[in-house]
Scaffold this active site. Structure first.
Site, short mmCIF file in Angstrom:
data_model
loop_
_atom_site.label_atom_id
_atom_site.label_comp_id
_atom_site.label_asym_id
_atom_site.label_seq_id
_atom_site.Cartn_x
_atom_site.Cartn_y
_atom_site.Cartn_z
N ASN A 1 -2.22 7.30 14.63
CA ASN A 1 -3.20 7.71 15.64
C ASN A 1 -3.72 9.13 15.42
O ASN A 1 -4.85 9.43 15.77
CB ASN A 1 -2.60 7.56 17.04
CG ASN A 1 -2.60 6.10 17.49
OD1 ASN A 1 -2.83 5.20 16.68
ND2 ASN A 1 -2.36 5.86 18.76
N GLU A 2 -2.88 9.98 14.81
CA GLU A 2 -3.36 11.34 14.53
C GLU A 2 -4.55 11.27 13.57
O GLU A 2 -5.55 11.97 13.74
CB GLU A 2 -2.24 12.20 13.90
CG GLU A 2 -1.12 12.57 14.85
CD GLU A 2 -0.08 11.46 15.00
OE1 GLU A 2 -0.21 10.40 14.36
OE2 GLU A 2 0.87 11.66 15.77
N TYR B 1 0.84 -1.20 0.00
CA TYR B 1 0.00 0.00 0.00
C TYR B 1 0.88 1.25 0.00
O TYR B 1 0.86 2.03 -0.93
CB TYR B 1 -0.90 0.02 1.25
CG TYR B 1 -2.25 -0.67 1.12
CD1 TYR B 1 -2.43 -1.75 0.26
CD2 TYR B 1 -3.33 -0.25 1.87
CE1 TYR B 1 -3.67 -2.38 0.16
CE2 TYR B 1 -4.57 -0.87 1.78
CZ TYR B 1 -4.73 -1.93 0.92
OH TYR B 1 -5.96 -2.54 0.84
N GLU C 1 -7.94 -4.75 8.86
CA GLU C 1 -6.62 -4.57 9.46
C GLU C 1 -6.75 -4.00 10.87
O GLU C 1 -6.03 -4.37 11.78
CB GLU C 1 -5.78 -3.63 8.58
CG GLU C 1 -4.35 -3.46 9.06
CD GLU C 1 -3.47 -2.65 8.10
OE1 GLU C 1 -3.89 -2.40 6.97
OE2 GLU C 1 -2.35 -2.29 8.51
C1 LIG Z 1 6.81 -0.87 11.29
C2 LIG Z 1 5.94 -0.47 10.15
C3 LIG Z 1 5.40 -1.45 9.32
C4 LIG Z 1 4.60 -1.08 8.24
N1 LIG Z 1 4.15 -2.08 7.41
C5 LIG Z 1 3.49 -1.73 6.26
C6 LIG Z 1 3.14 -2.72 5.29
O1 LIG Z 1 3.39 -3.92 5.47
N2 LIG Z 1 2.56 -2.33 4.15
C7 LIG Z 1 2.24 -1.01 3.91
O2 LIG Z 1 1.68 -0.74 2.86
N3 LIG Z 1 2.57 -0.04 4.79
C8 LIG Z 1 3.19 -0.37 5.96
N4 LIG Z 1 3.55 0.61 6.87
C9 LIG Z 1 3.30 2.01 6.52
C10 LIG Z 1 2.28 2.70 7.39
O3 LIG Z 1 0.98 2.31 7.06
C11 LIG Z 1 2.51 4.22 7.19
O4 LIG Z 1 3.76 4.51 7.80
C12 LIG Z 1 1.43 5.06 7.79
O5 LIG Z 1 0.25 4.92 7.03
C13 LIG Z 1 1.81 6.54 7.90
O6 LIG Z 1 2.23 7.03 6.67
P1 LIG Z 1 3.63 7.82 6.47
O7 LIG Z 1 4.70 6.98 7.13
O8 LIG Z 1 3.76 8.11 5.02
O9 LIG Z 1 3.47 9.13 7.32
P2 LIG Z 1 2.87 10.52 6.83
O10 LIG Z 1 1.56 10.29 6.14
O11 LIG Z 1 3.92 11.26 6.08
O12 LIG Z 1 2.59 11.23 8.20
C14 LIG Z 1 3.62 11.77 9.02
C15 LIG Z 1 2.97 12.30 10.27
O13 LIG Z 1 2.01 13.33 9.96
C16 LIG Z 1 0.73 12.99 10.50
N5 LIG Z 1 -0.34 13.38 9.57
C17 LIG Z 1 -0.38 13.17 8.24
N6 LIG Z 1 -1.55 13.64 7.73
C18 LIG Z 1 -2.26 14.14 8.77
C19 LIG Z 1 -3.55 14.75 8.91
N7 LIG Z 1 -4.35 14.92 7.84
N8 LIG Z 1 -3.95 15.12 10.15
C20 LIG Z 1 -3.15 14.95 11.23
N9 LIG Z 1 -1.92 14.39 11.16
C21 LIG Z 1 -1.48 13.99 9.95
C22 LIG Z 1 0.77 11.46 10.65
O14 LIG Z 1 -0.10 10.99 11.61
C23 LIG Z 1 2.21 11.21 11.04
O15 LIG Z 1 2.41 11.38 12.42
C24 LIG Z 1 4.32 0.28 7.99
C25 LIG Z 1 4.84 1.26 8.82
C26 LIG Z 1 5.64 0.91 9.90
C27 LIG Z 1 6.20 1.99 10.75
#
Ligand SMILES: Cc1cc2nc3c(=O)[nH]c(=O)nc-3n(C[C@H](O)[C@H](O)[C@H](O)COP(=O)(O)OP(=O)(O)OC[C@H]3O[C@@H](n4cnc5c(N)ncnc54)[C@H](O)[C@@H]3O)c2cc1C
Length: 398
Positions: free
Chosen positions: A384-385, A128, A244
């Site tokens: 969580n945000e 994803y 999920e």
């Molecule tokens: C250990 C681990 C395993 C994972 N495994 C998978 C997997 O197997 N497959 C997969 O597809 N993905 C996986 N993920 C990805 C995970 O789903 C994403 O990291 C997550 O969705 C957050 O996206 P980002 O890292 O791009 O953060 P961003 O979207 O860049 O966000 C960064 C910060 O900004 C905050 N933020 C962003 N938008 C908003 C908003 N509108 N309002 C308030 N706050 C906001 C977020 O909460 C976060 O704290 C994994 C992540 C981790 C850490």
């Protein structure tokens, strides 16, 4: 609302407990109690035992191999498994893509993939997130261009848990970029052995290899592995995300961790007595127990609602926030009690060929490893945000 179990449910609980006592392999139990890492062969062995019993996919319909349990039976089962120290099996096949396939897949896809998911023959990973597309998932850019009976896929997925162990990946790919960003996404199953796929490990803060970046360069993926209709993948993607988040409370696992914490405190000397008798520890333990009880009762209320006409709503979002915060505070308590014994981690001994015994009390094993990995719990599965935004919007209308 009735939160107590019926006599039949108590009989079922006893059945699961007795079966676990006889069938969960002792060597795996020992590893779990010492906080050691379980690898694919360990998990696969456990999967085959559960599959042979028909208990591998509690939520699946009977026609596809599920046991036909009620939500409460599934809750009891998950709790008993965790309390017995049984590890969770990777959710990607059993809890994520499996339900998508039997709900939206065609007959050929169901016949081919579902039995292989149950048996463990195919392990899956989730494609994803992308660099730049996590919370704003619909902005994803990995492209699938039509070419006869195939798509040609180019792009990259990131944080892909278990891609290095997986046989297949379910991917969200962009098949159209002309309309709204949610409209041009398709849900495609891709064989990880296809030429052009490269899996690059990302070592996380606890020193472990669980996540990866996956690169796709001119990967030829047959169209017969497209789920549902082209450009309608966002619907299937959202369905999967609800699954999920279900079961994220993990009350049984938390009770199991609390048991390890208590054992460790009972053993640890402190000021001429035991840490377990120390007032500060007792207060922290009581706070944790209360929070866990609140989580457990929230989940039971949620289940009680599922038995009646009440449809699950924002409860899943609320439990995700509460459960992951509790998990993090529990793991903090754990390392505070383990003290300096939480620093050396021997959980990789199996693969590193070490014959040294673990350092410190067995119960301290893995405390720091889990604490560090647990930083991710408030991020993955929807940060969580974002969950709080949903709760504010849907529940509080703000
Ligand atoms: C250990 C681990 C395993 C994972 N495994 C998978 C997997 O197997 N497959 C997969 O597809 N993905 C996986 N993920 C990805 C995970 O789903 C994403 O990291 C997550 O969705 C957050 O996206 P980002 O890292 O791009 O953060 P961003 O979207 O860049 O966000 C960064 C910060 O900004 C905050 N933020 C962003 N938008 C908003 C908003 N509108 N309002 C308030 N706050 C906001 C977020 O909460 C976060 O704290 C994994 C992540 C981790 C850490």
């Amino acid at each position: 609302m009735d939160l107590s179990f019926t006599p039949d449910e108590i009989a079922f609980q006893n059945e699961v407990r007795a079966w676990m006592a006889d069938n969960f392999p002792a060597d795996l139990r020992t590893k779990v109690e010492a906080g050691e890492k379980l690898y694919k062969p360990d998990l696969l062995r456990w999967q085959k035992i559960l599959a042979a019993k028909g208990w591998i996919a509690p939520a699946w319909p009977v026609e596809y191999g599920g046991p036909g349990w009620t939500p409460t039976q599934r809750y009891i089962y998950a709790n008993e498994m965790a309390l017995a120290g049984a590890p969770d099996l990777p959710a990607f096949g059993l809890k994520m893509v499996g339900p998508v396939i039997y709900t939206y897949g065609n007959e050929a896809q169901k016949a081919h993939f579902l039995p292989r998911i149950l048996s463990g023959e195919d392990w899956w990973c989730q494609g994803y997130s992308e660099p730049g597309s996590g919370s704003d998932l619909a902005s994803l850019k990995t492209k699938a261009v039509s070419d006869g009976d195939d798509y040609i896929v180019n792009g990259s997925k990131i944080w892909t848990t278990g891609a290095h162990d997986a046989d297949w990946i379910f991917c969200l790919v962009r098949t159209d970029d002309t309309g709204k960003k949610q409209e041009g996404i398709s849900f495609l199953l891709i064989d990880m052995k296809t030429p052009g796929i490269e899996v690059s490990p990302l070592i996380i803060i606890n020193g472990d290899h669980t996540v990866n970046q996956v690169f796709f360069t001119d990967v030829r993926a047959p169209k017969k592995n497209l789920i549902g209709k082209e450009n309608e993948g966002w619907t299937y993607a959202k369905f999967l995300l609800v699954n999920e988040r279900n079961g994220i409370a993990q009350v049984g696992h938390k009770k199991h961790t609390l048991r390890r914490i208590r054992k460790l405190a009972d053993k640890t000397d402190m000021n001429g007595g035991k840490l377990a008798d120390e007032a500060g520890y007792q207060r922290r333990l009581a706070e944790t127990e209360v929070a866990l009880m609140a989580l457990e009762y929230s989940e039971l209320r949620f289940l009680s609602g599922q038995k009646t006409e009440h449809a699950p709503g924002t409860e899943a979002n609320m439990m995700k926030v509460a459960a992951t915060q509790l998990q993090q505070s529990m793991s903090e308590l754990f390392i505070e009690i383990a003290g300096y014994y939480s620093f050396p981690y021997d959980g990789f001994r199996d693969t590193k060929g070490s014959n040294e015994p673990p350092v410190g009390p067995t119960e301290a094993g893995g405390a720091m490893f889990d604490f560090l990995y647990g930083r991710a719990a408030t991020i993955y599965g929807g940060s969580n945000e974002i969950q709080r935004d949903v709760i504010a919007k849907v529940l509080l209308s703000i």
